[in-house]
Design a protein around this motif. Sequence first.
Motif, PDB file in Angstrom:
ATOM      1  N   GLU A 169       0.843  -1.186   0.000  1.00  0.00           N
ATOM      2  CA  GLU A 169       0.000   0.000   0.000  1.00  0.00           C
ATOM      3  C   GLU A 169       0.885   1.246   0.000  1.00  0.00           C
ATOM      4  O   GLU A 169       1.948   1.274   0.627  1.00  0.00           O
ATOM      5  N   GLY A 215     -10.621   2.104  -6.150  1.00  0.00           N
ATOM      6  CA  GLY A 215     -10.275   1.418  -4.914  1.00  0.00           C
ATOM      7  C   GLY A 215      -8.889   0.823  -4.872  1.00  0.00           C
ATOM      8  O   GLY A 215      -8.547   0.084  -3.942  1.00  0.00           O
ATOM      9  N   SER A 244      -5.823   3.994  -1.394  1.00  0.00           N
ATOM     10  CA  SER A 244      -6.628   4.570  -0.316  1.00  0.00           C
ATOM     11  C   SER A 244      -5.717   4.999   0.824  1.00  0.00           C
ATOM     12  O   SER A 244      -5.011   4.170   1.413  1.00  0.00           O
ATOM     13  N   ASP A 301      -6.765   6.042   3.695  1.00  0.00           N
ATOM     14  CA  ASP A 301      -7.336   5.493   4.928  1.00  0.00           C
ATOM     15  C   ASP A 301      -6.904   4.047   5.119  1.00  0.00           C
ATOM     16  O   ASP A 301      -6.541   3.641   6.228  1.00  0.00           O
ATOM     17  N   ARG A 302      -6.944   3.266   4.034  1.00  0.00           N
ATOM     18  CA  ARG A 302      -6.523   1.864   4.129  1.00  0.00           C
ATOM     19  C   ARG A 302      -5.047   1.765   4.498  1.00  0.00           C
ATOM     20  O   ARG A 302      -4.645   0.939   5.320  1.00  0.00           O
ATOM     21  N   ARG A 333      -4.580   2.594   8.284  1.00  0.00           N
ATOM     22  CA  ARG A 333      -4.974   1.505   9.175  1.00  0.00           C
ATOM     23  C   ARG A 333      -3.962   0.360   9.150  1.00  0.00           C
ATOM     24  O   ARG A 333      -3.611  -0.193  10.202  1.00  0.00           O
ATOM     25  N   GLN A 334      -3.495   0.007   7.974  1.00  0.00           N
ATOM     26  CA  GLN A 334      -2.508  -1.060   7.880  1.00  0.00           C
ATOM     27  C   GLN A 334      -1.194  -0.651   8.542  1.00  0.00           C
ATOM     28  O   GLN A 334      -0.541  -1.465   9.203  1.00  0.00           O
TER      29      GLN A 334
END
Length: 222
Positions: free
Chosen positions: A80, A117, A120, A122-123, A126-127
Motif C-alpha cells: 500500500e 479502490g 486509499s 485510509d486503508r 490503518r494497515q
Amino acid sequence: MELSDNQNPVSIIGVQHSNDGTVTLNLTDKRKLKLSLVKWNELEQPLNKNLSDKEQKLLEKESCYTIILDKMLSFLSRREHTAEELRRKLKQSSSIIKTDDFTDLLELCLQELKVKGFQSDDRFTRQYVESKLANKSHGPLKILAGLFNRGIPIDHAKLVLNELGDQELWLKKSIFCLEKIQKKGGSITTQVLSHKLKQQGFSWETIEKAIEIFHENNYFPD
C-alpha cells in the motif's frame, strides 16, 4: 520533447499490442508511445497518416498518462502507498518524460486509482498503524510522525490511532520496552530509560507512569 515541423512529417508506422491492454506506437521519428488500447480505439487508430503537431501532443499526453498509471499500479502491487508517496516517487522517476501537463496527469491518475479502490490513504493508515502496534517498541508519537511524513493529515492519523490504540496499550508497550532495556544490561538509570522511551515515541505522561510502575518491582540507581 520537441514536435516535428511540417517539413518533416511524422506518422505511426507500426502498432504492437500487449497483454496488459496497452499498445505501443512506433513513429517514423523513432519515438515509441505507449497508450491504453481503449484510448487508441477512441482516437480511431490514425495509422500511416501524417500527424499534426496537435495530434502528436495528444498522443504524448495519453502516453504519459498510461506510463504514470502503470508505474503507480506497479508500486501498489508491492505494498500500500499513500497518495503523497506515489507523487514523490513519480516526480523522482527518470524513466518518465515529463510533459508540460505532467502534474495534472499525475493527479488524474491518482483520482482514477482512488475511485477504483486501488489506492486509499485510509486503508494505508490503518494497515500502517496495525503493523506498528504489532511492533512493541513503537509509541504513538513515533507512529504519528511516520504517517505524517508519508502525507497523512495529522488529524486523520490521530483518529485512526485513537481508534486502534489507547492509553492502556501505550503503557503496556512502554513497560515492555523497559523490560527489553533491562535485559540488555548496562546503565539503566531513570534518566536513561526516560530518554530511550522518548526516542521510541512515548509521551512524557506514559513514560512517567511506566517508570513509576517499573520502580515498584525493580531497583534503579539514582
